[in-house]
Design a protein around this motif. Structure first.
Motif, short mmCIF file in Angstrom:
data_model
loop_
_atom_site.label_atom_id
_atom_site.label_comp_id
_atom_site.label_asym_id
_atom_site.label_seq_id
_atom_site.Cartn_x
_atom_site.Cartn_y
_atom_site.Cartn_z
N SER A 20 0.83 -1.21 0.00
CA SER A 20 0.00 0.00 0.00
C SER A 20 0.86 1.26 0.00
O SER A 20 0.57 2.24 -0.70
CB SER A 20 -0.93 0.01 1.22
OG SER A 20 -1.84 -1.06 1.17
N ILE A 21 1.95 1.23 0.76
CA ILE A 21 2.85 2.38 0.82
C ILE A 21 3.54 2.59 -0.52
O ILE A 21 3.69 3.73 -0.99
CB ILE A 21 3.86 2.21 1.97
CG1 ILE A 21 3.13 2.35 3.31
CG2 ILE A 21 4.99 3.24 1.87
CD1 ILE A 21 3.96 2.03 4.52
N LEU A 22 3.95 1.49 -1.18
CA LEU A 22 4.53 1.61 -2.52
C LEU A 22 3.53 2.29 -3.46
O LEU A 22 3.91 3.16 -4.26
CB LEU A 22 4.90 0.25 -3.08
CG LEU A 22 6.15 -0.46 -2.53
CD1 LEU A 22 6.40 -1.74 -3.31
CD2 LEU A 22 7.38 0.44 -2.59
N LYS A 23 2.28 1.91 -3.37
CA LYS A 23 1.27 2.49 -4.25
C LYS A 23 1.05 3.97 -3.94
O LYS A 23 0.87 4.79 -4.87
CB LYS A 23 -0.05 1.72 -4.12
CG LYS A 23 0.00 0.32 -4.70
CD LYS A 23 -1.35 -0.35 -4.70
CE LYS A 23 -2.28 0.27 -5.70
NZ LYS A 23 -3.57 -0.47 -5.81
N ARG A 48 10.11 3.18 10.06
CA ARG A 48 10.73 1.86 10.00
C ARG A 48 10.34 1.12 8.71
O ARG A 48 11.18 0.48 8.08
CB ARG A 48 10.33 1.03 11.22
CG ARG A 48 11.02 1.44 12.51
CD ARG A 48 10.87 0.39 13.61
NE ARG A 48 9.47 0.22 14.00
CZ ARG A 48 8.89 0.93 14.96
NH1 ARG A 48 9.57 1.86 15.61
NH2 ARG A 48 7.62 0.72 15.28
N ILE A 49 9.08 1.26 8.31
CA ILE A 49 8.61 0.59 7.09
C ILE A 49 9.31 1.16 5.85
O ILE A 49 9.85 0.43 5.02
CB ILE A 49 7.08 0.74 6.94
CG1 ILE A 49 6.37 -0.01 8.06
CG2 ILE A 49 6.63 0.21 5.57
CD1 ILE A 49 4.87 0.29 8.11
N VAL A 50 9.31 2.48 5.77
CA VAL A 50 9.91 3.13 4.59
C VAL A 50 11.41 2.90 4.55
O VAL A 50 12.00 2.69 3.49
CB VAL A 50 9.57 4.64 4.58
CG1 VAL A 50 10.31 5.35 3.45
CG2 VAL A 50 8.07 4.85 4.44
N ASN A 51 12.05 2.92 5.73
CA ASN A 51 13.48 2.67 5.80
C ASN A 51 13.81 1.26 5.31
O ASN A 51 14.80 1.03 4.61
CB ASN A 51 13.97 2.86 7.24
CG ASN A 51 15.48 2.83 7.34
OD1 ASN A 51 16.17 3.57 6.65
ND2 ASN A 51 16.00 1.95 8.19
N ARG A 52 12.94 0.31 5.67
CA ARG A 52 13.12 -1.08 5.20
C ARG A 52 12.94 -1.18 3.69
O ARG A 52 13.71 -1.86 3.00
CB ARG A 52 12.13 -1.99 5.92
CG ARG A 52 12.15 -3.44 5.44
CD ARG A 52 11.26 -4.32 6.31
NE ARG A 52 11.13 -5.65 5.74
CZ ARG A 52 10.17 -6.00 4.89
NH1 ARG A 52 9.25 -5.11 4.52
NH2 ARG A 52 10.11 -7.23 4.41
#
Length: 228
Positions: A20-23, A48-52
């Motif tokens: 979902s974040i990629l989209k 943390r999600i975006v850093n990963r």
């Protein structure tokens, strides 16, 4: 519901929230704080999600302070949303070739090359040379390559494989059971071609100092990729 990337010999390493974040980033290159407002995910968790995702090579933090998708991120979306997704293909064409139809041909050839060698294209898409080397090896084995893909290979690998340049031609010659051919390259009369009879073979062959078979065998093993 997104499609699985596993059919492309890729390990599924992103969950639904990652996807979902990629989209969101694809639809609008954005900052972390704007992502927080859109997703309602706490800023620390979101970081943390975006850093990963950045560490895995799907996104990058641009000089403008916004997150953008890498080519790997775009291909992941393409696999998940379907190869016919025009909006994603248009974004990929901005990284590969401004001509969308030419990009579509190149993308399909890259995917085919990865599938034929049972390797995940996502592992190499941010650095395309390893896949292009494998395509040259496949051409040596007799595979006919699309002219758009031949042009792309010639441009990207022109400084590391033994192309011969003569009077507007830039190509690799080879002798097969069908006779003397252009393996891949640009012929001034026929354009970008693969496995086409070359009337100038003997002139060109004298200038081809490296042994093409030895050279391409080395290419297939370069950077840890082995042709199957």
């Amino acid at each position: 519901m997104k499609n699985s990337v596993e059919e492309y010999f890729c390990k599924e390493e992103l969950d639904c929230r990652d996807f979902s974040i990629l989209k969101y980033i694809f639809s609008s290159e954005t900052s972390l704080y704007k992502l927080e407002k859109i997703t309602k995910i706490p800023i620390a968790t979101l970081w943390r999600i975006v850093n990963r995702l950045e560490r895995l090579g799907y996104v990058y933090h641009s000089s403008r302070g916004k997150y953008e998708l890498t080519l790997k991120g775009l291909f992941y979306l393409l696999f998940s949303e379907g190869l016919e997704n025009e909006k994603i293909m248009l974004s990929i064409s901005e990284r590969i070739d401004k001509d969308v139809e030419k990009t579509r041909s190149i993308v399909r050839c890259l995917i085919t090359t990865a599938l034929e060698n049972k390797t995940c294209i996502l592992d190499y898409i941010n650095e395309l040379r390893p896949l292009l080397r494998l395509a040259v090896v496949k051409a040596l084995e007799g595979k006919l390559l699309h002219r758009h893909f031949v042009e792309f290979i010639t441009e990207k690998l022109g400084d590391e494989i033994p192309f011969v340049e003569l009077e507007g031609c830039k190509l690799i010659t080879i002798t097969t059971n069908r006779g003397n051919e252009i393996l891949i390259g640009k012929c001034k009369k026929q354009g970008y071609v693969s496995h086409i009879h070359c009337p100038h073979y003997y002139i060109l062959n004298t200038r081809q100092s490296n042994n093409i078979l030895t050279s391409t065998e080395k290419l297939s093993n370069k950077e840890g990729i082995v042709s199957s």
